[in-house]
Design an enzyme around this catalytic site. Sequence first.
Site, short mmCIF file in Angstrom:
data_model
loop_
_atom_site.label_atom_id
_atom_site.label_comp_id
_atom_site.label_asym_id
_atom_site.label_seq_id
_atom_site.Cartn_x
_atom_site.Cartn_y
_atom_site.Cartn_z
N HIS A 379 29.48 -20.40 -29.87
CA HIS A 379 28.40 -19.54 -29.74
C HIS A 379 28.35 -18.22 -30.61
CE1 HIS A 379 26.31 -21.34 -26.25
NE2 HIS A 379 27.82 -21.90 -25.95
N LYS A 570 16.14 -8.00 -26.53
CA LYS A 570 17.42 -8.95 -26.62
C LYS A 570 18.70 -7.68 -26.57
CE LYS A 570 16.34 -10.19 -30.87
NZ LYS A 570 16.62 -11.52 -31.20
N ARG A 571 20.00 -8.28 -26.44
CA ARG A 571 20.97 -7.25 -26.33
C ARG A 571 20.94 -6.30 -27.46
NH1 ARG A 571 24.50 -7.37 -21.62
NH2 ARG A 571 25.67 -6.26 -23.11
N LYS A 576 21.93 -7.32 -34.63
CA LYS A 576 20.43 -7.83 -34.38
C LYS A 576 19.46 -6.83 -34.86
CE LYS A 576 22.08 -9.98 -29.94
NZ LYS A 576 21.51 -11.22 -29.90
N THR A 678 17.62 -17.47 -28.68
CA THR A 678 16.61 -18.37 -27.75
C THR A 678 15.27 -17.65 -27.52
OG1 THR A 678 17.98 -17.75 -25.96
CG2 THR A 678 18.44 -19.97 -26.95
N LYS A 682 11.31 -18.79 -27.05
CA LYS A 682 10.41 -18.29 -26.05
C LYS A 682 9.30 -17.54 -26.69
CE LYS A 682 14.54 -17.49 -23.42
NZ LYS A 682 15.64 -16.61 -22.90
C1 F58 Z 1 24.54 -15.91 -27.89
N1 F58 Z 1 26.06 -15.30 -27.40
C2 F58 Z 1 24.24 -15.88 -29.31
N2 F58 Z 1 27.19 -14.26 -25.90
O1 F58 Z 1 24.55 -14.69 -29.63
C3 F58 Z 1 22.90 -16.40 -29.51
O2 F58 Z 1 22.76 -16.39 -30.69
C4 F58 Z 1 22.77 -17.62 -28.82
O3 F58 Z 1 21.54 -18.22 -28.90
C5 F58 Z 1 23.37 -17.97 -27.54
O4 F58 Z 1 24.58 -17.32 -27.26
C6 F58 Z 1 23.28 -19.19 -26.88
O5 F58 Z 1 23.87 -20.18 -27.76
C7 F58 Z 1 26.04 -14.92 -26.21
O6 F58 Z 1 25.10 -14.42 -25.54
C8 F58 Z 1 27.72 -13.46 -24.79
O7 F58 Z 1 26.92 -12.85 -24.38
C9 F58 Z 1 29.22 -13.37 -24.67
C10 F58 Z 1 29.47 -12.97 -23.28
C11 F58 Z 1 30.87 -12.99 -22.93
C12 F58 Z 1 31.21 -11.49 -23.62
C13 F58 Z 1 31.01 -11.80 -25.13
C14 F58 Z 1 29.59 -12.17 -25.61
#
Ligand code: F58
Length: 836
Positions: A379, A570-571, A576, A678, A682
């Site tokens: 991811h 978003k985060r 970003k 994602t 939405k």
């Molecule tokens: C996200 N990753 C990607 N990771 O940034 C985003 O582009 C993608 O759409 C999504 O995954 C789904 O494929 C993401 O959310 C985290 O939150 C991790 C969680 C554990 C610690 C490191 C970051």
Amino acid sequence: MKKRTIREPQITQHARHEHIRTGLNHEAIAQSFLDSLYFIQGRTQSLATRNDLYMALAYAVRDRLLSLWLMDARALENDIRADIKFVSYLSAEFLPGPHLGNNLINLGIYEETSKALRGLGYDLEELLGQEEEPGLGNGGLGRLASCFMDSLSTLHVPAIGYGIRYEFGIFDQEIRDGWQVEITDKWLGFGNPWEIHRPELSQSVNLGGRTEPYYDEHGKYRVRWLPAKVVKGVPCDTPILGYKSKICNTLRLWKAEAIESFDFKDFNVGDYYAAVNEKVFSETITKVLYPNDEPEIGKKLRLAQQYFFVSCSLKDMLRINRLLGSRIENLSRHFAAQLNDTHPSVAVAELMRLLVDEHNMEWEKAWQITHDTLGYTNHTLLPEALEKWPLNLFRSILPRHIEIIYEINRRFLDEVRLRYPANDEKAARLSIIDETNEKYVRMAHLATIGSHAVNGVAELHSELLKRDVLRDFYELWPAKFHNITNGVTPRRWILLSNPGLSSLITEKIGERWIKHLEDLRKLELLADDAHFGDKWRLVKRDNKSALATIIKERTGTVIDPDSMFDIQVKRIHEYKRQHLKIFHIITLYNRIKRDPDMEIAPRSFIFGGKAAPGYFMAKLIIKLINCVGEVVNNDPDVRGRLKVAFLPDFNVQTGHLVYPAADLSEQISTAGKEASGTGNMKFSMNGALTIGTLDGANIEIRQEVGAENFFLFGLTTEEVFDMKARGYNPREYYESSASLREVIDQINLGYFSKEDKKLFKPLADSLLDRDEYMLLADYQSYIDCQDEAGKAFLDGKKWTHMSILNVARMGKFSSDRSIREYCEKIWDAKQIRYDE
Ligand code: F58
């Protein structure tokens, strides 16, 4: 809530026609709600709090899920199901969002329930708002896992989502004086009506200690693990129903407990306290979700969490495999286990350990099974986000696994040396162990080697994985690599959260779109229908009003529902580029200050998102948003034409309000950095137009909706690479653009932080010195594109036309499509047919 007189549950005439606990008409629902209130919550109506009412309704709804769930469990015991294959989705994070509304929708009883409650003097919407959502994830990755669970159930694919039942999920965010403050999330405080604990299915998990070789009774060399600690994993199950589907899958989250419950009589005082401490240690393992972007090093507990849930889950899979009457050798016929990022990738070593050490299997055979069962989804491309564990830390928790990993690596590198003789550099790059400096275990390498399939989550991302992060692996095994573009569930993200739009769509094209999102294409014919366009705009207007009310309540900021809602949720992360959006706001503000009477389309800039507690720059960006808002919102020259709001505590529930209310969706990451995104999907599904870079799934969204219905700006991935390779100098952009210079100087010199002029200097410095994410390079292109979007919004009819076409062409981005692709390309799993 109305005051009510005490009325004990009574079986009504109407309810008698249907089973009280499973009936789907409003009489049965009302009766079962009253029963639950009285017999489960122990309350009469007159004494019931809003939470009692919510719990009673949740239990009534859960009864209806259970009847389907139990049917599935029975199917397991049935020999006819011997050819069944389960998808086991291993994920350290799940973000299901509130269950109640979604379950009502999926059961098809939303209206009946609303009616049942109205009849009793209650308001369904109010009770829905009472639910504490399980925030068991950080963001996109966890939410994707939950969208996938919804689609698996809807498509009748038997699946178990395996994860961790964190006692404290992602923190609640408050904004004080413009700063983020983290509050512990107490989602279990009032109880969780959706889960059922299954202590009889507990597993035990070893940690620490050492290993010892021995010869078994047949003289065979074996290794045993002598752990320092053993903890118990108790499964807590939540039913996951699909949309109007007959199958109900399970989200099985593991909770850590002490292995022994202690008996006072058996302990002297010293042992008693030691036992209590043991209990405290064990329970710590599933205590808290780690926020992302924390430095991983030293996070022993996080590795223990990962191993804990993986070990419990694999043992559970082996148990079910036995239950199906299948031999362990046939595990991959009955299970496809997907690793959601590297967090569960210790599964490669654990499955090998279970097969070789505990089931006495030959290495080669065990390896074949492991490889055939596992798949790995990546991811992220950000190097700092690729998990690696210091070798010694790893060994101290998992001494046997490190031996197994070395053996996997040894065999793998033998293969590599055969293929590339005398190429030590290549072997070093491919090795699971990073020996550049201090030794590390590279989890992405372990996952890639141990899986039969590896996939990225959008086309660009999958290409970059092959070209960059996993290049050497791609060269070795090109057929292992796949792309499966992410998707989101239209049930939650349109039907539940945007009832106005859903009814309008269903009115025109019927309700098939809910399970077949490509049906939305039929809306293309209506893109120029003036009457339809008016209704479309009205729906959006209502959604904007609802969001404006929430923003007023939660931030005090008043925003005009007729202004353009320009939203980024978003985060918070530098890649970003929330600060690029801020640059745009300041640029518009400066234009107004120069010419207060200029024509400008009113805009409301809405932000939402959490920053990792230890991520200084992200927290500073939140403060900057609020400081800029303070100045812009209160400047009389602006005359309310620009408004900035930071909506605190963005989560799934607030997402329900935000996505349907957007006019413009901000997807502005530096090209090549966002794996997929994602939220972009939405927004667009709910009729927002996107302003975005050629990054992640934006590229595919633009392809689908048409370039003319998408506001594109910025450097491409290639250009980013090239510019960096040539030596990017952000100061050149600063020197050559007066408006950019003005913006950066204002931030730098305290225009928005009068009480502490140096507050934002670190941000300005980092942009001027390095600008890792190339805001300065993309600034002008972004501003020009925003001007174009602003102009387009003034033509309401044209905008509506584009908005309708966006929705009409989003069929590809249903998570149903993603799941079908996983089933075909990776899992070899089938949708089961259900006999009525
Ligand atoms: C996200 N990753 C990607 N990771 O940034 C985003 O582009 C993608 O759409 C999504 O995954 C789904 O494929 C993401 O959310 C985290 O939150 C991790 C969680 C554990 C610690 C490191 C970051």
